[in-house]
Design a protein around this motif. Structure first.
Motif, PDB file in Angstrom:
ATOM      1  N   LYS A  70       0.828  -1.215   0.000  1.00 29.50           N
ATOM      2  CA  LYS A  70       0.000   0.000   0.000  1.00 29.50           C
ATOM      3  C   LYS A  70       0.861   1.263   0.000  1.00 29.50           C
ATOM      4  CE  LYS A  70      -3.794   2.182   2.561  1.00 29.50           C
ATOM      5  NZ  LYS A  70      -4.679   2.070   3.750  1.00 29.50           N
ATOM      6  N   LYS A  71       1.983   1.204   0.724  1.00 29.29           N
ATOM      7  CA  LYS A  71       2.845   2.381   0.827  1.00 29.29           C
ATOM      8  C   LYS A  71       3.817   2.510  -0.342  1.00 29.29           C
ATOM      9  CE  LYS A  71       2.671   2.362   5.883  1.00 29.29           C
ATOM     10  NZ  LYS A  71       3.451   2.189   7.137  1.00 29.29           N
ATOM     11  N   SER A  72       4.141   1.395  -0.989  1.00 30.81           N
ATOM     12  CA  SER A  72       5.114   1.436  -2.075  1.00 30.81           C
ATOM     13  C   SER A  72       4.428   1.809  -3.388  1.00 30.81           C
ATOM     14  CB  SER A  72       5.811   0.085  -2.216  1.00 30.81           C
ATOM     15  OG  SER A  72       4.866  -0.933  -2.511  1.00 30.81           O
ATOM     16  N   SER A  73       5.240   2.252  -4.342  1.00 24.95           N
ATOM     17  CA  SER A  73       4.708   2.644  -5.649  1.00 24.95           C
ATOM     18  C   SER A  73       4.721   1.461  -6.603  1.00 24.95           C
ATOM     19  CB  SER A  73       5.543   3.783  -6.236  1.00 24.95           C
ATOM     20  OG  SER A  73       6.887   3.369  -6.387  1.00 24.95           O
ATOM     21  N   ILE A  74       3.814   1.496  -7.573  1.00 21.93           N
ATOM     22  CA  ILE A  74       3.709   0.426  -8.555  1.00 21.93           C
ATOM     23  C   ILE A  74       4.591   0.767  -9.759  1.00 21.93           C
ATOM     24  CG2 ILE A  74       2.135  -0.866 -10.040  1.00 21.93           C
ATOM     25  CD1 ILE A  74      -0.117  -0.111  -8.150  1.00 21.93           C
ATOM     26  N   PRO A  75       5.449  -0.149 -10.192  1.00 18.04           N
ATOM     27  CA  PRO A  75       6.239   0.128 -11.415  1.00 18.04           C
ATOM     28  C   PRO A  75       5.344   0.060 -12.650  1.00 18.04           C
ATOM     29  CG  PRO A  75       6.677  -2.085 -10.597  1.00 18.04           C
ATOM     30  CD  PRO A  75       5.792  -1.427  -9.575  1.00 18.04           C
ATOM     31  N   PHE A  76       5.316   1.157 -13.431  1.00 14.03           N
ATOM     32  CA  PHE A  76       4.432   1.237 -14.593  1.00 14.03           C
ATOM     33  C   PHE A  76       5.226   1.036 -15.873  1.00 14.03           C
ATOM     34  CE2 PHE A  76       2.339   3.779 -11.356  1.00 14.03           C
ATOM     35  CZ  PHE A  76       1.048   3.278 -11.395  1.00 14.03           C
ATOM     36  N   PRO A  77       4.670   0.239 -16.815  1.00 16.38           N
ATOM     37  CA  PRO A  77       5.366   0.035 -18.097  1.00 16.38           C
ATOM     38  C   PRO A  77       5.109   1.154 -19.092  1.00 16.38           C
ATOM     39  CG  PRO A  77       3.388  -1.314 -18.021  1.00 16.38           C
ATOM     40  CD  PRO A  77       3.475  -0.601 -16.690  1.00 16.38           C
ATOM     41  N   PHE A  78       4.282   2.147 -18.713  1.00  7.95           N
ATOM     42  CA  PHE A  78       3.973   3.229 -19.652  1.00  7.95           C
ATOM     43  C   PHE A  78       4.162   4.574 -18.934  1.00  7.95           C
ATOM     44  CE2 PHE A  78       0.085   3.154 -17.281  1.00  7.95           C
ATOM     45  CZ  PHE A  78      -0.280   1.835 -17.209  1.00  7.95           C
ATOM     46  N   ARG A  79       4.187   5.665 -19.722  1.00 14.10           N
ATOM     47  CA  ARG A  79       4.533   6.978 -19.179  1.00 14.10           C
ATOM     48  C   ARG A  79       3.321   7.874 -18.953  1.00 14.10           C
ATOM     49  NH1 ARG A  79       9.812   8.622 -22.886  1.00 14.10           N
ATOM     50  NH2 ARG A  79      11.113   6.807 -22.309  1.00 14.10           N
ATOM     51  N   SER A  80       2.146   7.408 -19.241  1.00 15.26           N
ATOM     52  CA  SER A  80       0.957   8.247 -19.116  1.00 15.26           C
ATOM     53  C   SER A  80       0.727   8.626 -17.651  1.00 15.26           C
ATOM     54  CB  SER A  80      -0.269   7.503 -19.662  1.00 15.26           C
ATOM     55  OG  SER A  80      -1.430   8.257 -19.435  1.00 15.26           O
ATOM     56  N   ARG A  81       0.726   9.920 -17.359  1.00 15.25           N
ATOM     57  CA  ARG A  81       0.546  10.385 -15.984  1.00 15.25           C
ATOM     58  C   ARG A  81      -0.870  10.122 -15.495  1.00 15.25           C
ATOM     59  NH1 ARG A  81      -1.323  14.817 -13.468  1.00 15.25           N
ATOM     60  NH2 ARG A  81      -0.355  15.355 -11.452  1.00 15.25           N
ATOM     61  N   LYS A  82      -1.857  10.282 -16.369  1.00 17.61           N
ATOM     62  CA  LYS A  82      -3.248  10.056 -15.959  1.00 17.61           C
ATOM     63  C   LYS A  82      -3.471   8.610 -15.539  1.00 17.61           C
ATOM     64  CE  LYS A  82      -5.320  13.712 -18.787  1.00 17.61           C
ATOM     65  NZ  LYS A  82      -6.304  14.013 -19.866  1.00 17.61           N
ATOM     66  N   CYS A  83      -2.918   7.680 -16.320  1.00 20.51           N
ATOM     67  CA  CYS A  83      -3.056   6.262 -15.952  1.00 20.51           C
ATOM     68  C   CYS A  83      -2.357   5.972 -14.628  1.00 20.51           C
ATOM     69  CB  CYS A  83      -2.477   5.380 -17.055  1.00 20.51           C
ATOM     70  SG  CYS A  83      -3.386   5.444 -18.602  1.00 20.51           S
ATOM     71  N   LYS A  84      -1.203   6.583 -14.440  1.00 20.78           N
ATOM     72  CA  LYS A  84      -0.461   6.364 -13.201  1.00 20.78           C
ATOM     73  C   LYS A  84      -1.253   6.869 -12.000  1.00 20.78           C
ATOM     74  CE  LYS A  84       4.006   7.291 -11.032  1.00 20.78           C
ATOM     75  NZ  LYS A  84       5.338   7.919 -11.192  1.00 20.78           N
ATOM     76  N   VAL A  85      -1.824   8.062 -12.113  1.00 24.31           N
ATOM     77  CA  VAL A  85      -2.610   8.635 -11.015  1.00 24.31           C
ATOM     78  C   VAL A  85      -3.850   7.785 -10.756  1.00 24.31           C
ATOM     79  CG1 VAL A  85      -3.988  10.622 -10.307  1.00 24.31           C
ATOM     80  CG2 VAL A  85      -1.758  10.972 -11.381  1.00 24.31           C
ATOM     81  N   ALA A  86      -4.514   7.356 -11.836  1.00 28.81           N
ATOM     82  CA  ALA A  86      -5.729   6.548 -11.678  1.00 28.81           C
ATOM     83  C   ALA A  86      -5.431   5.219 -10.985  1.00 28.81           C
ATOM     84  CB  ALA A  86      -6.373   6.303 -13.038  1.00 28.81           C
ATOM     85  N   LEU A  87      -4.350   4.566 -11.386  1.00 30.30           N
ATOM     86  CA  LEU A  87      -4.003   3.280 -10.776  1.00 30.30           C
ATOM     87  C   LEU A  87      -3.579   3.441  -9.323  1.00 30.30           C
ATOM     88  CD1 LEU A  87      -2.089   1.470 -13.674  1.00 30.30           C
ATOM     89  CD2 LEU A  87      -4.327   0.900 -12.745  1.00 30.30           C
ATOM     90  N   GLU A  88      -2.851   4.525  -9.021  1.00 31.36           N
ATOM     91  CA  GLU A  88      -2.443   4.756  -7.640  1.00 31.36           C
ATOM     92  C   GLU A  88      -3.661   5.015  -6.749  1.00 31.36           C
ATOM     93  OE1 GLU A  88       0.243   4.598  -5.891  1.00 31.36           O
ATOM     94  OE2 GLU A  88       1.651   4.072  -7.464  1.00 31.36           O
ATOM     95  N   LYS A  89      -4.622   5.766  -7.282  1.00 34.11           N
ATOM     96  CA  LYS A  89      -5.841   6.015  -6.505  1.00 34.11           C
ATOM     97  C   LYS A  89      -6.679   4.758  -6.359  1.00 34.11           C
ATOM     98  CE  LYS A  89      -6.356  10.953  -7.477  1.00 34.11           C
ATOM     99  NZ  LYS A  89      -7.237  12.002  -8.065  1.00 34.11           N
ATOM    100  N   LEU A  90      -6.639   3.894  -7.369  1.00 33.74           N
ATOM    101  CA  LEU A  90      -7.395   2.642  -7.302  1.00 33.74           C
ATOM    102  C   LEU A  90      -6.720   1.640  -6.367  1.00 33.74           C
ATOM    103  CD1 LEU A  90      -9.891   1.258  -8.552  1.00 33.74           C
ATOM    104  CD2 LEU A  90      -8.374   0.335 -10.313  1.00 33.74           C
ATOM    105  N   LYS A  91      -5.384   1.726  -6.284  1.00 36.97           N
ATOM    106  CA  LYS A  91      -4.639   0.779  -5.457  1.00 36.97           C
ATOM    107  C   LYS A  91      -4.982   0.929  -3.980  1.00 36.97           C
ATOM    108  CE  LYS A  91      -0.625   1.822  -4.005  1.00 36.97           C
ATOM    109  NZ  LYS A  91       0.788   2.220  -3.865  1.00 36.97           N
ATOM    110  N   VAL A  92      -5.132   2.153  -3.511  1.00 40.66           N
ATOM    111  CA  VAL A  92      -5.332   2.396  -2.079  1.00 40.66           C
ATOM    112  C   VAL A  92      -6.626   1.768  -1.565  1.00 40.66           C
ATOM    113  CG1 VAL A  92      -5.645   4.168  -0.318  1.00 40.66           C
ATOM    114  CG2 VAL A  92      -3.912   4.474  -2.094  1.00 40.66           C
ATOM    115  N   PRO A  93      -7.786   1.992  -2.194  1.00 39.16           N
ATOM    116  CA  PRO A  93      -9.004   1.335  -1.662  1.00 39.16           C
ATOM    117  C   PRO A  93      -8.983  -0.178  -1.809  1.00 39.16           C
ATOM    118  CG  PRO A  93      -9.480   2.497  -3.717  1.00 39.16           C
ATOM    119  CD  PRO A  93      -8.111   2.902  -3.308  1.00 39.16           C
TER     120      PRO A  93
END
Length: 762
Positions: free
Chosen positions: A389-412
């Motif tokens: 939960k505290k660590s970041s997910i390694p992303f294979p793509f550079r899209s910032r929107k996807c990164k933010v969306a996945l990080e927000k989805l990861k927490v719940p």
């Protein structure tokens, strides 16, 4: 299907003999001939099905045998938590289990008989038993293996659950009355049908209430789902617990180094080594991931669920006695059912024993009180999820929107997973209260019985548990590894661990290498090493120093002498064979470089050729040496042959053939040895073969003695290993080696050692 064909044939004959039914006959033939043809085809396709049933029973038998071996291994080693050494969760056994549970996986094959339905349900009970038995094996895997095997298990169990749910919906798994009606409609000959139940002329029998196969199947589906969730939660706990245990082990390792002064090889006596093995044995046993998993609340809960599934399966067994079978599997259904029934009964022993054994390991008033607080979830259960939960997910793509969306989805998602994990742990603790209450009740009854015996006998003997009569050395308590600081194992657990290592050492002492001891008595010092080092090493430019190659060369020359009695030669062979086992331990521990490993491999291959085939580098040396009369001629033959071999292979060694490398190393070693021996003979009179044999035996004895002086250091090194999964086996090997070589170590420590620095002893 065959009985339906008979029915249609009867109808056809009636229409043929009926003179007024010509139109009906034509219509009947048009409608029924395709059906009859399809039925005959189906019968032909179904002929191999009984043999497939035997294949299912065979796969079940493989699992049963593996569970039985684990059971016997645990009893033999007095490990009542029954570690999984053979029946583990891996790709091979998952494939075998997938075959064993084919009946509930089969969604198309109609199984109308009562025996057929019971066999299908029995396979689900067998799967529950398999999952409960394999729980501790999760601790034996590294992170990648654990992830891969858990995913494979999830796929298998979810597929089984979905297939069973489909069969419940389609009616392949049917109720008891539907089964009777379907069998009755088939007019199967010889099938026992309770027509009175169908006609409802009297009430159902007591077991009939348990024959509602759909309800039983739903219960088994729920058990399988719960066991799968328990496995996943246990895997998450293991990932975090290993890190905690590893940090505590490293602290214990540093403490042992300072307490025992293990960095000073000359100070390692057998008593100190025994203490060292005891310290590391306690750390390996209490810090074993498999032991930790077996003693967890999830394993206790899985044992209770396994016991409930077994009870339900026994009821099914009693309710289907004298019931027939009508599926395409034919006569193999009873074989499958009985095989898996025995597997369920046998496989329930280990999970149940783990429940009560884990309680006895930790049983104390403090532990019972702490365990009663079922709403307390320790941090190691949720540590892995919190880390994710505290660590970041390694992303294979550079899209910032996807990164933010996945990080927000990861927490719940992970927050829900943490809450679900806590719920599962609390539920498992509640379920494991059942064996706790049973254990407390049994102990109370036992203590009451002892009190009554004392009262009636009039004895004033104090009731003291035999495990509490002697308190273990307090030094060992600080080497106990636990996930919680405030939760220590029961004192009898520590005593049992120490007894097991002492028992292992005492058992190994009965396997002393007697032939090797006799050979070591032929030298009082380390003359063999002095002979070997009397000339500049000829191999040092290409090959590193090695213990086993000189021993191999000297032994080859000694056993090739034709004038030596055969019984003396055999005695030397047995002695060197025993010695090389311990030499390999020394070389593998102290000389583990790539070059040394290749030399050790060459020595092992050549020794096998010498010991078994009486050959050296392909030469039958008895045939070549028999015609040589003097010892010098024999040495000359070995030297010249070795020289020619090295010259030929030096031109071919560029091919990097492993066999050529091995032969080259052995040939150069022989050339070195024979050069030393011939140079010694140049300064002395011609010696006889008997004299040469005695000289060679003394050199072999001296080299073995010099090599085996490193055994204390090797034993200390074997006690410690970096891999947490292999730690227990490594300490076991160290204890075994200590027991077998105690006399050798004591004998060699009395010899006067050369004046060397401690770093030069290896």
């Amino acid at each position: 299907m065959g009985t339906n064909v008979t029915y249609y044939v009867d109808q056809l004959l009636q229409l043929v003999f009926d003179k007024n039914s010509s139109n009906k006959l034509d219509s009947f033939l048009q409608n029924t001939l395709p059906i009859i043809h399809e039925a005959e085809q189906q019968n032909r396709y179904s002929k191999p099905m009984p043999w497939i049933g035997i294949y299912i029973a065979s796969a079940s038998l493989v699992c049963i045998l593996a569970m039985a071996v684990d059971l016997l291994h645990g009893l033999r080693n007095r490990k009542l938590w029954f570690p999984c050494n053979y029946f583990t969760l891996n790709a091979a056994y998952l494939s075998v289990v997938a075959v064993a549970i084919k009946l509930p996986m089969d969604i198309n094959n109609s199984m109308p008989g009562g025996g057929d339905q019971a066999a299908k349900l029995g396979s689900m009970a067998f799967m529950c038993t398999v999952m409960a038995n394999q729980m501790p094996s999760l601790g034996t895997m590294n992170n990648k293996e654990l992830l891969a095997n858990i995913i494979a298990l999830v796929v298998l169990v979810i597929t089984l659950i979905v297939n069973v749910c489909i069969q419940i919906k389609t009616g392949v798994v049917s109720s008891y009355l539907e089964t009777l009606r379907s069998v009755h409609s088939l007019h199967l000959p010889g099938y026992i049908i309770e027509l009175d139940i169908i006609r409802k002329t009297k009430p159902l029998s007591p077991y009939a209430y348990f024959r509602e196969n759909r309800i039983i199947a739903i219960i088994y589906v729920a058990m399988l789902l719960v066991l799968l969730i328990i496995q996943i939660c246990s895997a998450l706990m293991i990932l975090n617990s290993k890190r905690i245990l590893e940090s505590k082990y490293q602290a214990g390792h540093e403490r042992a180094l300072s307490d025992l002064e293990l960095k000073r090889p000359g100070s390692l006596t057998t008593e100190k080594l025994k203490q060292c093995v005891g310290y590391y044995w306690v750390m390996a046993e209490t810090g074993s991931p498999q032991f930790m998993t077996a003693c967890s609340a999830t394993t206790s809960a899985s044992g209770v669920i396994c016991a409930l599934s077994t009870i339900l399966h026994i009821i099914i067994m009693l309710s289907t006695i004298n019931q027939g079978y009508a599926s395409d599997y034919g006569w193999s259904i009873p074989v499958i059912f009985l095989t898996q029934f025995m597997g369920v009964l046998l496989g329930t022993i280990a999970p149940l024993c783990r429940c009560f054994a884990s309680l006895s390991f930790k049983m104390s008033k403090k532990w019972i009180w702490e365990h009663m607080k079922v709403f307390k979830v320790e941090c190691y259960w949720t540590g892995t999820l919190l880390h994710w939960k505290k660590s970041s997910i390694p992303f294979p793509f550079r899209s910032r929107k996807c990164k933010v969306a996945l990080e927000k989805l990861k927490v719940p998602i992970l927050s829900f997973s943490i809450g679900f994990q806590k719920t599962v742990v609390i539920t498992c603790k509640i379920i494991s209260l059942i064996p706790i209450f049973l254990m407390v009740f049994v102990l109370l009854c036992f203590n009451c019985w002892k009190w009554l015996k004392v009262m009636f006998k009039g004895s004033s003997t104090v009731l003291v548990n035999k495990f509490e009569q002697v308190t273990p050395d307090t030094n060992f308590n600080q080497y106990v590894l636990q996930l919680q600081v405030d939760m220590e194992p029961a004192e009898r657990t520590l005593k049992g661990i120490l007894k097991s290592v002492n028992r292992l050492i005492q058992k190994a002492k009965k396997q002393q290498p007697e032939n090797l001891m006799k050979l070591l008595q032929k030298s009082s010092g380390f003359e063999g090493v002095q002979y070997f080092d009397s000339l500049p090493p000829l191999l040092s430019t290409e090959y590193p120093d090695c213990w086993s190659l000189p021993l191999l060369s000297l032994t080859t020359i000694a056993i090739s002498l034709p004038d030596i009695r055969e019984d003396i030669v055999d005695s030397l062979l047995r002695s060197v064979s025993e010695g090389l086992l311990y030499v390999s331990h020394v070389e593998e521990s102290l000389n583990a470089t790539h070059e040394c490993v290749s030399i050790q491999k060459a020595a092992k291959m050549s020794w096998l050729e010498v010991e078994v085939h009486n050959k050296w580098l392909g030469y039958k040396f008895k045939d070549h040496v028999r015609q040589l009369n003097t010892a010098r001629n024999i040495l000359d033959w070995f030297r010249d042959t070795a020289k020619n071999k090295t010259e030929v292979e030096s031109m071919e060694i560029e091919d990097s053939d492993n066999n050529l490398v091995c032969e080259s190393a052995c040939a150069k070693s022989m050339y070195h040895i024979t050069t030393i021996l011939l140079s010694y003979q140049d300064t002395n009179d011609e010696v006889s073969q008997e004299k040469l044999f005695e000289q060679l035996s003394s050199m072999i004895s001296g080299i073995l003695a010099a090599c085996l002086t490193n055994l204390p250091q090797v034993i200390a090194m074997k006690c410690h290993t970096s891999s947490i999964e292999k730690r227990e086996a490594s300490v076991y090997a160290a204890a075994q080696l200590l027991g077998e070589t105690t006399q050798i170590i004591n004998k060699l420590q009395n010899r006067e050692l050369p004046s060397l620095n401690p770093d030069e002893f290896p």
